[in-house]
Design a protein around this motif. Structure first.
Motif, PDB file in Angstrom:
ATOM      1  N   PRO A 225       3.841   5.083 -13.510  1.00 38.47           N
ATOM      2  CA  PRO A 225       3.374   6.380 -13.254  1.00 38.47           C
ATOM      3  C   PRO A 225       3.710   7.117 -14.651  1.00 38.47           C
ATOM      4  CG  PRO A 225       4.571   6.054 -11.436  1.00 38.47           C
ATOM      5  CD  PRO A 225       4.796   4.860 -12.301  1.00 38.47           C
ATOM      6  N   PRO A 226       2.719   8.238 -15.279  1.00 36.61           N
ATOM      7  CA  PRO A 226       2.956   8.773 -16.575  1.00 36.61           C
ATOM      8  C   PRO A 226       4.489   9.377 -16.751  1.00 36.61           C
ATOM      9  CG  PRO A 226       1.421   9.953 -15.389  1.00 36.61           C
ATOM     10  CD  PRO A 226       1.654   8.681 -14.755  1.00 36.61           C
ATOM     11  N   LYS A 227       4.702   9.744 -18.020  1.00 36.32           N
ATOM     12  CA  LYS A 227       6.284   9.926 -18.137  1.00 36.32           C
ATOM     13  C   LYS A 227       6.381  11.626 -17.466  1.00 36.32           C
ATOM     14  CE  LYS A 227       9.392  11.782 -22.017  1.00 36.32           C
ATOM     15  NZ  LYS A 227       9.398  12.020 -23.464  1.00 36.32           N
ATOM     16  N   GLY A 228       7.557  11.774 -16.732  1.00 35.90           N
ATOM     17  CA  GLY A 228       7.852  12.998 -16.141  1.00 35.90           C
ATOM     18  C   GLY A 228       7.552  12.812 -14.584  1.00 35.90           C
ATOM     19  N   LYS A 229       7.036  11.514 -14.058  1.00 35.00           N
ATOM     20  CA  LYS A 229       6.899  11.190 -12.786  1.00 35.00           C
ATOM     21  C   LYS A 229       7.714  10.204 -12.241  1.00 35.00           C
ATOM     22  CE  LYS A 229       2.106  12.961 -12.409  1.00 35.00           C
ATOM     23  NZ  LYS A 229       0.480  12.591 -11.929  1.00 35.00           N
ATOM     24  N   PRO A 230       8.060  10.285 -11.004  1.00 39.48           N
ATOM     25  CA  PRO A 230       8.924   9.164 -10.679  1.00 39.48           C
ATOM     26  C   PRO A 230       8.532   7.744 -11.039  1.00 39.48           C
ATOM     27  CG  PRO A 230       9.053  10.848  -8.875  1.00 39.48           C
ATOM     28  CD  PRO A 230       7.799  11.250  -9.956  1.00 39.48           C
TER      29      PRO A 230
ATOM     30  N   GLN B 256       0.828  -1.192   0.002  1.00 43.45           N
ATOM     31  CA  GLN B 256      -0.103   0.051   0.048  1.00 43.45           C
ATOM     32  C   GLN B 256       0.745   1.122  -0.022  1.00 43.45           C
ATOM     33  OE1 GLN B 256      -2.822   0.357   3.397  1.00 43.45           O
ATOM     34  NE2 GLN B 256      -4.395   1.189   1.726  1.00 43.45           N
ATOM     35  N   PRO B 257       2.048   1.325   0.777  1.00 43.39           N
ATOM     36  CA  PRO B 257       2.857   2.650   0.572  1.00 43.39           C
ATOM     37  C   PRO B 257       3.519   2.825  -0.762  1.00 43.39           C
ATOM     38  CG  PRO B 257       3.365   1.251   2.798  1.00 43.39           C
ATOM     39  CD  PRO B 257       2.351   0.570   1.741  1.00 43.39           C
ATOM     40  N   VAL B 258       3.528   1.706  -1.579  1.00 42.36           N
ATOM     41  CA  VAL B 258       4.144   1.958  -2.955  1.00 42.36           C
ATOM     42  C   VAL B 258       3.019   2.519  -3.957  1.00 42.36           C
ATOM     43  CG1 VAL B 258       4.875   0.827  -5.114  1.00 42.36           C
ATOM     44  CG2 VAL B 258       5.657   0.025  -2.718  1.00 42.36           C
ATOM     45  N   LEU B 259       1.756   1.866  -3.661  1.00 43.77           N
ATOM     46  CA  LEU B 259       0.668   2.527  -4.339  1.00 43.77           C
ATOM     47  C   LEU B 259       0.254   3.851  -4.041  1.00 43.77           C
ATOM     48  CD1 LEU B 259      -1.709  -0.692  -4.204  1.00 43.77           C
ATOM     49  CD2 LEU B 259      -0.139   0.122  -6.308  1.00 43.77           C
ATOM     50  N   ALA B 260       0.520   4.376  -2.668  1.00 46.80           N
ATOM     51  CA  ALA B 260       0.100   5.462  -2.294  1.00 46.80           C
ATOM     52  C   ALA B 260       1.308   6.655  -2.748  1.00 46.80           C
ATOM     53  CB  ALA B 260       0.420   5.443  -0.641  1.00 46.80           C
ATOM     54  N   SER B 261       2.471   6.410  -2.997  1.00 43.14           N
ATOM     55  CA  SER B 261       3.382   7.083  -3.309  1.00 43.14           C
ATOM     56  C   SER B 261       3.540   7.274  -4.690  1.00 43.14           C
ATOM     57  CB  SER B 261       4.936   6.856  -2.627  1.00 43.14           C
ATOM     58  OG  SER B 261       5.318   5.648  -3.365  1.00 43.14           O
ATOM     59  N   LYS B 262       3.132   6.269  -5.542  1.00 36.45           N
ATOM     60  CA  LYS B 262       3.274   6.025  -6.974  1.00 36.45           C
ATOM     61  C   LYS B 262       1.996   6.137  -7.649  1.00 36.45           C
ATOM     62  CE  LYS B 262       7.706   6.285  -6.438  1.00 36.45           C
ATOM     63  NZ  LYS B 262       8.426   5.007  -6.568  1.00 36.45           N
ATOM     64  N   CYS B 263       0.808   5.907  -7.109  1.00 36.54           N
ATOM     65  CA  CYS B 263      -0.255   5.681  -8.070  1.00 36.54           C
ATOM     66  C   CYS B 263      -1.673   6.501  -7.709  1.00 36.54           C
ATOM     67  CB  CYS B 263      -0.646   4.149  -7.942  1.00 36.54           C
ATOM     68  SG  CYS B 263       0.688   3.161  -8.458  1.00 36.54           S
ATOM     69  N   TYR B 264      -1.815   6.814  -6.029  1.00 35.76           N
ATOM     70  CA  TYR B 264      -2.719   7.614  -5.672  1.00 35.76           C
ATOM     71  C   TYR B 264      -2.951   8.962  -6.490  1.00 35.76           C
ATOM     72  CZ  TYR B 264      -3.596   4.006  -2.081  1.00 35.76           C
ATOM     73  OH  TYR B 264      -3.928   2.951  -1.404  1.00 35.76           O
ATOM     74  N   GLY B 265      -2.022   9.661  -6.782  1.00 46.57           N
ATOM     75  CA  GLY B 265      -2.106  10.963  -7.267  1.00 46.57           C
ATOM     76  C   GLY B 265      -2.780  10.924  -8.461  1.00 46.57           C
ATOM     77  N   CYS B 266      -2.952   9.825  -9.360  1.00 48.61           N
ATOM     78  CA  CYS B 266      -3.935  10.084 -10.453  1.00 48.61           C
ATOM     79  C   CYS B 266      -5.114   8.760 -10.492  1.00 48.61           C
ATOM     80  CB  CYS B 266      -3.336   9.125 -11.951  1.00 48.61           C
ATOM     81  SG  CYS B 266      -2.082  10.467 -12.229  1.00 48.61           S
ATOM     82  N   HIS B 267      -5.277   7.998  -9.282  1.00 48.27           N
ATOM     83  CA  HIS B 267      -6.261   7.232  -9.272  1.00 48.27           C
ATOM     84  C   HIS B 267      -6.945   7.352  -7.613  1.00 48.27           C
ATOM     85  CE1 HIS B 267      -5.216   5.238 -13.010  1.00 48.27           C
ATOM     86  NE2 HIS B 267      -4.065   5.285 -12.602  1.00 48.27           N
ATOM     87  N   ASN B 268      -7.592   8.194  -7.515  1.00 47.16           N
ATOM     88  CA  ASN B 268      -8.045   8.392  -6.035  1.00 47.16           C
ATOM     89  C   ASN B 268      -9.646   9.236  -6.091  1.00 47.16           C
ATOM     90  OD1 ASN B 268      -8.153  11.356  -6.237  1.00 47.16           O
ATOM     91  ND2 ASN B 268      -5.860  11.157  -6.581  1.00 47.16           N
ATOM     92  N   GLU B 269     -10.367   9.317  -5.314  1.00 46.98           N
ATOM     93  CA  GLU B 269     -11.491   9.761  -4.924  1.00 46.98           C
ATOM     94  C   GLU B 269     -11.924  11.012  -5.824  1.00 46.98           C
ATOM     95  OE1 GLU B 269     -15.245  10.348  -2.083  1.00 46.98           O
ATOM     96  OE2 GLU B 269     -13.313  10.225  -1.225  1.00 46.98           O
TER      97      GLU B 269
END
Length: 479
Positions: A243-248, A180-193
Protein backbone atom coordinates in the motif's frame (compact mmCIF):
# COMPACT_ATOMS: atom_id res chain seq x y z
CA UNK A 1 18.63 0.05 -27.50
CA UNK A 2 16.27 3.05 -27.71
CA UNK A 3 15.33 4.46 -24.32
CA UNK A 4 12.04 6.36 -24.30
CA UNK A 5 11.29 8.60 -21.35
CA UNK A 6 7.75 9.79 -20.65
CA UNK A 7 8.05 13.57 -20.37
CA UNK A 8 4.54 14.00 -18.97
CA UNK A 9 2.36 17.01 -19.86
CA UNK A 10 1.19 20.29 -18.38
CA UNK A 11 -2.32 18.90 -18.01
CA UNK A 12 -1.08 15.90 -16.04
CA UNK A 13 1.24 18.07 -13.95
CA UNK A 14 -1.49 20.59 -13.07
CA UNK A 15 -3.98 17.80 -12.38
CA UNK A 16 -1.67 16.23 -9.84
CA UNK A 17 -1.41 19.55 -8.02
CA UNK A 18 -5.08 19.19 -7.07
CA UNK A 19 -4.33 17.62 -3.65
CA UNK A 20 -2.12 20.65 -2.90
CA UNK A 21 -4.70 23.27 -3.92
CA UNK A 22 -7.90 21.63 -2.73
CA UNK A 23 -7.28 22.51 0.92
CA UNK A 24 -6.93 26.24 0.25
CA UNK A 25 -10.63 27.06 -0.33
CA UNK A 26 -11.55 24.93 2.67
CA UNK A 27 -9.33 26.93 5.01
CA UNK A 28 -10.07 30.31 3.44
CA UNK A 29 -13.87 29.94 3.39
CA UNK A 30 -14.01 28.54 6.91
CA UNK A 31 -11.89 31.50 8.04
CA UNK A 32 -14.50 33.82 6.51
CA UNK A 33 -17.23 32.14 8.54
CA UNK A 34 -15.22 32.40 11.77
CA UNK A 35 -14.58 36.11 11.17
CA UNK A 36 -18.26 36.68 10.40
CA UNK A 37 -19.22 35.10 13.73
CA UNK A 38 -16.64 37.15 15.62
CA UNK A 39 -17.71 40.35 13.86
CA UNK A 40 -21.18 40.03 15.34
CA UNK A 41 -19.69 41.21 18.64
CA UNK A 42 -18.97 44.90 18.95
CA UNK A 43 -15.32 44.54 19.98
CA UNK A 44 -14.58 42.49 16.88
CA UNK A 45 -16.66 44.54 14.47
CA UNK A 46 -13.66 45.81 12.49
CA UNK A 47 -13.03 42.28 11.24
CA UNK A 48 -16.09 42.56 9.03
CA UNK A 49 -14.28 44.69 6.46
CA UNK A 50 -11.82 41.86 5.72
CA UNK A 51 -14.47 39.26 4.91
CA UNK A 52 -15.15 40.30 1.25
CA UNK A 53 -11.49 39.96 0.20
CA UNK A 54 -11.28 36.59 1.98
CA UNK A 55 -14.38 35.40 0.10
CA UNK A 56 -12.86 36.56 -3.19
CA UNK A 57 -9.68 34.61 -2.43
CA UNK A 58 -11.86 31.63 -1.51
CA UNK A 59 -13.64 31.88 -4.86
CA UNK A 60 -10.35 32.04 -6.81
CA UNK A 61 -8.88 29.07 -4.94
CA UNK A 62 -12.12 27.09 -5.37
CA UNK A 63 -12.06 27.68 -9.13
CA UNK A 64 -8.40 26.59 -9.24
CA UNK A 65 -9.30 23.43 -7.34
CA UNK A 66 -12.14 22.68 -9.76
CA UNK A 67 -9.88 23.08 -12.80
CA UNK A 68 -7.05 20.94 -11.40
CA UNK A 69 -9.57 18.38 -10.13
CA UNK A 70 -11.03 18.05 -13.63
CA UNK A 71 -7.56 17.58 -15.12
CA UNK A 72 -6.78 14.93 -12.50
CA UNK A 73 -10.01 13.08 -13.31
CA UNK A 74 -8.80 12.63 -16.91
CA UNK A 75 -6.27 10.08 -15.61
CA UNK A 76 -9.20 7.72 -15.08
CA UNK A 77 -9.56 5.03 -12.44
CA UNK A 78 -12.36 6.72 -10.47
CA UNK A 79 -15.94 5.59 -9.93
CA UNK A 80 -18.02 7.72 -12.27
CA UNK A 81 -20.98 8.42 -9.97
CA UNK A 82 -18.94 9.61 -6.99
CA UNK A 83 -16.62 11.59 -9.28
CA UNK A 84 -19.51 13.45 -10.91
CA UNK A 85 -21.08 14.28 -7.55
CA UNK A 86 -17.74 15.52 -6.20
CA UNK A 87 -17.20 17.70 -9.28
CA UNK A 88 -20.64 19.34 -9.13
CA UNK A 89 -20.32 19.97 -5.41
CA UNK A 90 -16.93 21.61 -5.97
CA UNK A 91 -18.40 23.87 -8.65
CA UNK A 92 -21.29 24.72 -6.31
CA UNK A 93 -18.84 25.77 -3.58
CA UNK A 94 -17.06 28.08 -6.05
CA UNK A 95 -20.32 29.65 -7.24
CA UNK A 96 -21.63 30.09 -3.69
CA UNK A 97 -18.42 31.80 -2.59
CA UNK A 98 -18.74 34.26 -5.49
CA UNK A 99 -22.41 34.92 -4.68
CA UNK A 100 -21.54 35.48 -1.04
CA UNK A 101 -18.78 37.88 -2.05
CA UNK A 102 -21.42 39.89 -3.92
CA UNK A 103 -23.70 39.76 -0.85
CA UNK A 104 -20.98 41.36 1.25
CA UNK A 105 -20.29 43.99 -1.42
CA UNK A 106 -24.01 44.81 -1.52
CA UNK A 107 -24.40 44.77 2.23
CA UNK A 108 -27.42 47.07 2.23
CA UNK A 109 -29.50 44.57 0.20
CA UNK A 110 -28.27 41.14 1.35
CA UNK A 111 -27.12 41.58 4.94
CA UNK A 112 -29.57 38.98 6.28
CA UNK A 113 -28.22 36.34 3.85
CA UNK A 114 -24.59 36.68 4.72
CA UNK A 115 -24.19 34.42 7.77
CA UNK A 116 -26.65 31.73 6.54
CA UNK A 117 -24.70 31.71 3.28
CA UNK A 118 -21.45 31.06 5.11
CA UNK A 119 -23.03 28.20 7.05
CA UNK A 120 -24.29 26.67 3.80
CA UNK A 121 -20.79 26.90 2.31
CA UNK A 122 -19.31 25.20 5.39
CA UNK A 123 -21.79 22.32 4.98
CA UNK A 124 -21.00 22.06 1.27
CA UNK A 125 -17.28 21.94 2.03
CA UNK A 126 -17.81 19.01 4.41
CA UNK A 127 -19.93 17.05 1.93
CA UNK A 128 -17.57 17.79 -0.98
CA UNK A 129 -14.58 16.71 1.11
CA UNK A 130 -16.33 13.48 2.04
CA UNK A 131 -16.89 12.57 -1.60
CA UNK A 132 -13.29 13.47 -2.36
CA UNK A 133 -12.15 11.12 0.41
CA UNK A 134 -14.40 8.40 -1.03
CA UNK A 135 -12.68 8.76 -4.40
CA UNK A 136 -9.26 8.44 -2.80
CA UNK A 137 -9.85 5.84 -0.11
CA UNK A 138 -13.13 4.10 -1.02
CA UNK A 139 -16.67 4.87 0.06
CA UNK A 140 -16.30 3.06 3.40
CA UNK A 141 -13.07 4.79 4.42
CA UNK A 142 -14.75 6.66 7.28
CA UNK A 143 -17.20 4.04 8.53
CA UNK A 144 -14.51 1.34 8.60
CA UNK A 145 -12.49 3.38 11.10
CA UNK A 146 -15.41 3.96 13.48
CA UNK A 147 -15.27 2.40 16.94
CA UNK A 148 -17.79 -0.43 17.35
CA UNK A 149 -20.24 1.60 19.45
CA UNK A 150 -20.34 4.51 16.98
CA UNK A 151 -20.66 2.11 14.04
CA UNK A 152 -23.70 0.49 15.62
CA UNK A 153 -25.17 3.92 16.40
CA UNK A 154 -25.14 4.89 12.72
CA UNK A 155 -26.55 1.54 11.68
CA UNK A 156 -23.34 -0.27 10.69
CA UNK A 157 -22.09 -3.69 11.71
CA UNK A 158 -19.11 -4.89 13.68
CA UNK A 159 -17.88 -7.01 10.76
CA UNK A 160 -14.52 -5.21 10.75
CA UNK A 161 -13.83 -6.32 14.32
CA UNK A 162 -14.58 -9.99 13.79
CA UNK A 163 -11.56 -12.18 14.49
CA UNK A 164 -11.46 -15.46 12.60
CA UNK A 165 -10.44 -18.48 14.63
CA UNK A 166 -9.29 -21.68 12.97
CA UNK A 167 -9.80 -24.82 14.99
CA UNK A 168 -8.31 -26.77 12.07
CA UNK A 169 -6.29 -24.55 9.75
CA UNK A 170 -5.80 -27.43 7.31
CA UNK A 171 -9.51 -27.21 6.39
CA UNK A 172 -9.32 -23.50 5.54
CA UNK A 173 -9.52 -22.45 1.88
CA UNK A 174 -6.27 -20.77 0.87
CA UNK A 175 -7.77 -17.94 -1.17
CA UNK A 176 -11.14 -17.39 0.47
CA UNK A 177 -10.05 -17.74 4.11
CA UNK A 178 -6.40 -16.62 4.11
CA UNK A 179 -5.52 -14.54 1.03
CA UNK A 180 -8.72 -12.60 0.36
CA UNK A 181 -8.87 -11.08 3.90
CA UNK A 182 -5.32 -9.71 3.37
CA UNK A 183 -6.30 -8.16 0.04
CA UNK A 184 -9.50 -6.78 1.56
CA UNK A 185 -7.73 -5.05 4.45
CA UNK A 186 -4.68 -3.76 2.56
CA UNK A 187 -5.66 -3.43 -1.12
CA UNK A 188 -9.41 -3.00 -1.66
CA UNK A 189 -9.30 0.63 -0.50
CA UNK A 190 -7.57 1.65 -3.75
CA UNK A 191 -8.61 -1.16 -6.09
CA UNK A 192 -12.37 -1.59 -6.01
CA UNK A 193 -15.40 -0.89 -8.16
CA UNK A 194 -15.57 2.71 -7.00
CA UNK A 195 -11.87 3.52 -7.04
CA UNK A 196 -9.98 1.92 -9.90
CA UNK A 197 -6.42 3.00 -9.21
CA UNK A 198 -4.43 1.98 -12.26
CA UNK A 199 -7.63 0.52 -13.68
CA UNK A 200 -7.17 -2.45 -11.34
CA UNK A 201 -9.78 -4.24 -9.25
CA UNK A 202 -8.85 -6.99 -6.81
CA UNK A 203 -12.16 -8.18 -5.33
CA UNK A 204 -12.17 -11.52 -7.17
CA UNK A 205 -9.60 -13.85 -8.72
CA UNK A 206 -11.10 -13.15 -12.16
CA UNK A 207 -10.50 -9.42 -11.71
CA UNK A 208 -6.98 -10.03 -10.38
CA UNK A 209 -6.12 -12.11 -13.43
CA UNK A 210 -7.61 -9.46 -15.72
CA UNK A 211 -5.08 -6.93 -14.45
CA UNK A 212 -5.18 -3.17 -14.94
CA UNK A 213 -4.10 -0.44 -17.31
CA UNK A 214 -0.49 -1.65 -17.29
CA UNK A 215 -1.26 -5.31 -17.92
CA UNK A 216 -1.41 -8.43 -15.74
CA UNK A 217 -0.42 -8.17 -12.08
CA UNK A 218 -0.27 -11.90 -11.49
CA UNK A 219 2.05 -14.49 -13.02
CA UNK A 220 1.12 -17.96 -11.85
CA UNK A 221 3.81 -19.70 -9.85
CA UNK A 222 6.14 -16.66 -10.11
CA UNK A 223 5.66 -14.37 -7.08
CA UNK A 224 8.83 -12.33 -7.71
CA UNK A 225 7.61 -11.53 -11.26
CA UNK A 226 4.05 -10.70 -10.19
CA UNK A 227 3.39 -6.97 -9.73
CA UNK A 228 0.77 -7.82 -7.10
CA UNK A 229 3.51 -9.26 -4.87
CA UNK A 230 6.60 -7.36 -6.05
CA UNK A 231 5.18 -3.95 -5.15
CA UNK A 232 4.51 -5.08 -1.59
CA UNK A 233 8.28 -5.49 -1.10
CA UNK A 234 9.29 -2.02 -2.25
CA UNK A 235 10.55 0.57 0.28
CA UNK A 236 7.88 2.81 1.76
CA UNK A 237 9.26 5.92 0.03
CA UNK A 238 9.02 4.27 -3.42
CA UNK A 239 6.13 5.79 -5.38
CA UNK A 240 5.16 2.33 -6.71
CA UNK A 241 5.04 0.71 -3.27
CA UNK A 242 1.72 -0.83 -2.25
CA UNK A 243 0.00 0.00 0.00
CA UNK A 244 1.14 3.61 -0.58
CA UNK A 245 3.16 5.59 1.93
CA UNK A 246 1.22 6.49 5.05
CA UNK A 247 -0.94 3.35 5.00
CA UNK A 248 -0.24 0.17 7.01
CA UNK A 249 1.99 -2.21 5.10
CA UNK A 250 1.57 -5.95 4.69
CA UNK A 251 2.97 -7.93 7.62
CA UNK A 252 5.54 -10.73 7.17
CA UNK A 253 3.03 -13.51 7.74
CA UNK A 254 0.65 -11.90 5.22
CA UNK A 255 3.50 -11.68 2.70
CA UNK A 256 4.26 -15.35 3.28
CA UNK A 257 0.64 -16.32 2.58
CA UNK A 258 0.45 -14.22 -0.60
CA UNK A 259 3.78 -15.57 -1.88
CA UNK A 260 2.66 -19.13 -1.18
CA UNK A 261 -0.68 -18.60 -2.94
CA UNK A 262 0.93 -17.17 -6.08
CA UNK A 263 3.68 -19.81 -6.11
CA UNK A 264 1.00 -22.51 -6.12
CA UNK A 265 -0.69 -21.02 -9.19
CA UNK A 266 -3.16 -18.76 -7.33
CA UNK A 267 -5.76 -21.52 -6.81
CA UNK A 268 -9.36 -20.49 -6.19
CA UNK A 269 -10.83 -23.37 -4.19
CA UNK A 270 -7.99 -25.49 -2.81
CA UNK A 271 -7.75 -26.12 0.91
CA UNK A 272 -4.61 -25.69 2.96
CA UNK A 273 -4.29 -29.43 3.47
CA UNK A 274 -4.16 -30.04 -0.30
CA UNK A 275 -1.20 -27.75 -1.09
CA UNK A 276 2.57 -28.25 -0.52
CA UNK A 277 4.02 -25.97 2.15
CA UNK A 278 7.42 -24.41 2.77
CA UNK A 279 8.88 -24.34 6.30
CA UNK A 280 7.99 -20.65 6.69
CA UNK A 281 4.41 -21.26 5.60
CA UNK A 282 4.15 -24.15 8.05
CA UNK A 283 5.27 -21.85 10.86
CA UNK A 284 2.76 -19.16 9.87
CA UNK A 285 -0.08 -21.68 9.66
CA UNK A 286 0.82 -23.11 13.04
CA UNK A 287 0.57 -19.61 14.45
CA UNK A 288 -2.90 -19.15 12.96
CA UNK A 289 -4.18 -22.37 14.46
CA UNK A 290 -6.69 -21.36 17.10
CA UNK A 291 -6.25 -17.60 16.63
CA UNK A 292 -6.91 -14.98 14.00
CA UNK A 293 -3.76 -12.92 14.20
CA UNK A 294 -1.32 -15.47 12.85
CA UNK A 295 1.50 -14.33 15.09
CA UNK A 296 0.97 -15.87 18.51
CA UNK A 297 3.39 -18.73 18.10
CA UNK A 298 6.72 -19.94 19.37
CA UNK A 299 8.61 -17.99 16.69
CA UNK A 300 7.64 -14.72 18.42
CA UNK A 301 8.85 -14.10 21.99
CA UNK A 302 6.14 -13.50 24.54
CA UNK A 303 7.95 -10.54 26.15
CA UNK A 304 7.31 -6.96 25.06
CA UNK A 305 10.12 -4.85 23.64
CA UNK A 306 10.58 -1.13 22.96
CA UNK A 307 10.40 0.24 19.42
CA UNK A 308 13.49 -0.04 17.22
CA UNK A 309 15.75 2.90 16.46
CA UNK A 310 14.20 4.86 13.56
CA UNK A 311 17.56 5.96 12.18
CA UNK A 312 18.78 2.36 12.08
CA UNK A 313 15.61 1.27 10.29
CA UNK A 314 15.98 4.14 7.81
CA UNK A 315 19.60 3.17 7.08
CA UNK A 316 18.52 -0.38 6.21
CA UNK A 317 15.65 0.80 4.02
CA UNK A 318 18.06 3.02 2.10
CA UNK A 319 20.08 -0.15 1.33
CA UNK A 320 16.95 -1.71 -0.20
CA UNK A 321 16.26 -3.88 2.84
CA UNK A 322 12.66 -4.63 3.83
CA UNK A 323 11.99 -3.92 7.51
CA UNK A 324 8.57 -4.86 8.91
CA UNK A 325 7.00 -5.45 12.30
CA UNK A 326 6.04 -9.11 12.73
CA UNK A 327 2.54 -7.87 13.61
CA UNK A 328 0.74 -4.57 14.04
CA UNK A 329 0.75 -5.00 17.83
CA UNK A 330 4.44 -5.85 18.21
CA UNK A 331 7.76 -4.00 18.07
CA UNK A 332 9.61 -7.18 17.07
CA UNK A 333 10.99 -6.93 13.54
CA UNK A 334 11.35 -9.05 10.44
CA UNK A 335 14.16 -8.02 8.09
CA UNK A 336 14.38 -9.32 4.52
CA UNK A 337 17.16 -8.65 2.00
CA UNK A 338 15.31 -10.05 -1.03
CA UNK A 339 15.83 -6.77 -2.92
CA UNK A 340 19.34 -6.10 -1.54
CA UNK A 341 21.59 -8.72 -3.15
CA UNK A 342 24.68 -6.58 -2.56
CA UNK A 343 24.20 -6.70 1.22
CA UNK A 344 27.65 -7.71 2.54
CA UNK A 345 29.64 -8.41 5.70
CA UNK A 346 30.31 -4.68 6.02
CA UNK A 347 26.57 -4.00 6.04
CA UNK A 348 25.94 -6.44 8.89
CA UNK A 349 26.75 -3.68 11.39
CA UNK A 350 23.52 -1.95 10.30
CA UNK A 351 21.59 -4.74 12.02
CA UNK A 352 23.20 -4.39 15.44
CA UNK A 353 21.26 -1.30 16.67
CA UNK A 354 18.11 -3.41 16.23
CA UNK A 355 19.40 -6.55 17.96
CA UNK A 356 16.75 -6.33 20.69
CA UNK A 357 13.88 -6.18 18.17
CA UNK A 358 15.17 -8.38 15.33
CA UNK A 359 13.76 -11.92 15.50
CA UNK A 360 13.33 -12.93 11.84
CA UNK A 361 16.23 -12.38 9.44
CA UNK A 362 16.41 -13.38 5.78
CA UNK A 363 19.84 -12.85 4.20
CA UNK A 364 19.32 -15.33 1.38
CA UNK A 365 21.01 -14.45 -1.91
CA UNK A 366 23.23 -11.78 -0.35
CA UNK A 367 27.03 -11.40 -0.53
CA UNK A 368 27.76 -12.40 3.08
CA UNK A 369 30.19 -15.17 4.03
CA UNK A 370 31.40 -16.87 7.21
CA UNK A 371 32.69 -13.62 8.68
CA UNK A 372 29.10 -12.39 8.97
CA UNK A 373 28.34 -15.17 11.47
CA UNK A 374 30.31 -13.37 14.15
CA UNK A 375 27.98 -10.38 13.98
CA UNK A 376 24.96 -12.66 13.71
CA UNK A 377 26.02 -14.07 17.07
CA UNK A 378 25.11 -10.71 18.64
CA UNK A 379 21.48 -11.05 17.57
CA UNK A 380 20.46 -12.95 20.68
CA UNK A 381 16.71 -12.86 20.02
CA UNK A 382 16.73 -14.39 16.54
CA UNK A 383 14.20 -17.18 16.14
CA UNK A 384 14.50 -17.54 12.33
CA UNK A 385 17.62 -17.19 10.20
CA UNK A 386 17.72 -17.78 6.45
CA UNK A 387 21.18 -17.62 4.85
CA UNK A 388 20.59 -19.87 1.86
CA UNK A 389 22.47 -19.25 -1.41
CA UNK A 390 25.14 -17.04 0.18
CA UNK A 391 28.93 -17.53 0.43
CA UNK A 392 28.85 -19.27 3.79
CA UNK A 393 31.07 -22.37 3.85
CA UNK A 394 29.94 -23.56 7.27
CA UNK A 395 33.24 -23.53 9.14
CA UNK A 396 32.14 -21.00 11.77
CA UNK A 397 28.63 -22.15 12.64
CA UNK A 398 29.61 -22.36 16.30
CA UNK A 399 29.31 -18.56 16.40
CA UNK A 400 25.55 -19.03 16.37
CA UNK A 401 25.62 -20.80 19.73
CA UNK A 402 24.86 -17.49 21.45
CA UNK A 403 21.54 -17.28 19.56
CA UNK A 404 19.78 -19.29 22.25
CA UNK A 405 16.28 -18.71 20.83
CA UNK A 406 17.10 -19.77 17.27
CA UNK A 407 14.49 -22.29 16.12
CA UNK A 408 14.79 -22.20 12.33
CA UNK A 409 18.03 -22.18 10.29
CA UNK A 410 18.24 -22.48 6.50
CA UNK A 411 21.68 -23.14 4.98
CA UNK A 412 20.41 -24.54 1.68
CA UNK A 413 22.17 -23.77 -1.57
CA UNK A 414 25.55 -23.11 0.06
CA UNK A 415 28.58 -25.25 -0.73
CA UNK A 416 29.42 -26.21 2.84
CA UNK A 417 33.11 -27.12 2.80
CA UNK A 418 34.16 -28.76 6.08
CA UNK A 419 30.88 -27.71 7.76
CA UNK A 420 31.05 -27.47 11.54
CA UNK A 421 27.56 -28.85 12.18
CA UNK A 422 28.72 -29.92 15.62
CA UNK A 423 29.06 -26.21 16.36
CA UNK A 424 25.25 -26.07 16.52
CA UNK A 425 25.05 -28.52 19.40
CA UNK A 426 24.52 -25.70 21.92
CA UNK A 427 21.50 -24.37 20.04
CA UNK A 428 19.11 -26.40 22.17
CA UNK A 429 16.05 -24.52 20.87
CA UNK A 430 16.80 -25.34 17.22
CA UNK A 431 13.87 -27.24 15.69
CA UNK A 432 14.36 -27.04 11.92
CA UNK A 433 17.59 -27.16 9.91
CA UNK A 434 17.58 -27.09 6.09
CA UNK A 435 20.59 -28.24 4.08
CA UNK A 436 19.25 -28.65 0.51
CA UNK A 437 22.05 -28.81 -2.04
CA UNK A 438 24.77 -28.14 0.53
CA UNK A 439 26.73 -31.37 0.08
CA UNK A 440 27.02 -32.03 3.81
CA UNK A 441 28.34 -35.57 4.48
CA UNK A 442 25.70 -37.91 5.86
CA UNK A 443 27.85 -38.79 8.89
CA UNK A 444 27.91 -35.16 10.03
CA UNK A 445 24.14 -34.93 9.74
CA UNK A 446 23.81 -38.13 11.76
CA UNK A 447 26.24 -36.85 14.41
CA UNK A 448 24.26 -33.63 14.89
CA UNK A 449 21.01 -35.58 15.04
CA UNK A 450 22.52 -37.64 17.87
CA UNK A 451 23.42 -34.45 19.77
CA UNK A 452 19.99 -32.82 19.16
CA UNK A 453 17.45 -35.67 18.88
CA UNK A 454 14.44 -33.33 18.59
CA UNK A 455 15.96 -31.42 15.64
CA UNK A 456 14.37 -31.98 12.22
CA UNK A 457 17.10 -31.94 9.57
CA UNK A 458 16.05 -31.80 5.91
CA UNK A 459 18.82 -32.37 3.37
CA UNK A 460 16.47 -32.67 0.40
CA UNK A 461 17.81 -36.11 -0.39
CA UNK A 462 14.54 -37.97 -0.02
CA UNK A 463 13.88 -40.58 -2.69
CA UNK A 464 10.51 -42.05 -3.57
CA UNK A 465 10.26 -45.84 -3.91
CA UNK A 466 9.74 -47.09 -7.40
CA UNK A 467 6.33 -48.55 -8.10
CA UNK A 468 5.35 -50.84 -10.92
CA UNK A 469 3.71 -48.09 -12.97
CA UNK A 470 6.99 -46.14 -13.09
CA UNK A 471 8.41 -48.54 -15.68
CA UNK A 472 7.11 -48.99 -19.19
CA UNK A 473 8.29 -52.09 -21.04
CA UNK A 474 8.21 -52.04 -24.81
CA UNK A 475 7.91 -55.38 -26.64
CA UNK A 476 9.20 -55.66 -30.14
CA UNK A 477 6.48 -56.86 -32.45
CA UNK A 478 7.72 -59.69 -34.71
CA UNK A 479 7.89 -58.99 -38.39
Amino acid sequence: MNLQIDQGSWGEFLGRSHPLLVHLPIGILLLAMVLALLARKEQWGKLRSSIPIILLLGFISAVSSCITGYLLSLDGGYEEGILTTHQYLGITVAVCSLVLYIFYRKEDKFKNWQLPGLVIIALLLGITGHYGGSLTHGDAYLSEAMPGGLRRLVGGSDEKNVTVSYTDISEAKLYEDLVQPVLASKCYGCHNEQKLKGGLRLETIALIRKGGEHGPVLKDSMPASSELFRRLLLPENDEHRMPPKGKPGVSPHELALLEWWIAQGAPADKKVKDIPKSPVVIAVLEGMQGSGDGMQNEFVPGETVSAGDKNAIRALIEKGVKVLPVSEESNYLSITCMNAGSFSNEDMKLLLPLKSQLIWLDLSGTAIDDEALQQLSELHYLTRLNVKQTKISGGKLAALSSCKQLKYLNLSGNTLIEPDLAGLKNNKSLQQLYLFGSGVPAEKVTALKTMLPALKIDTGDAALPRIASDTIIYHKVPG
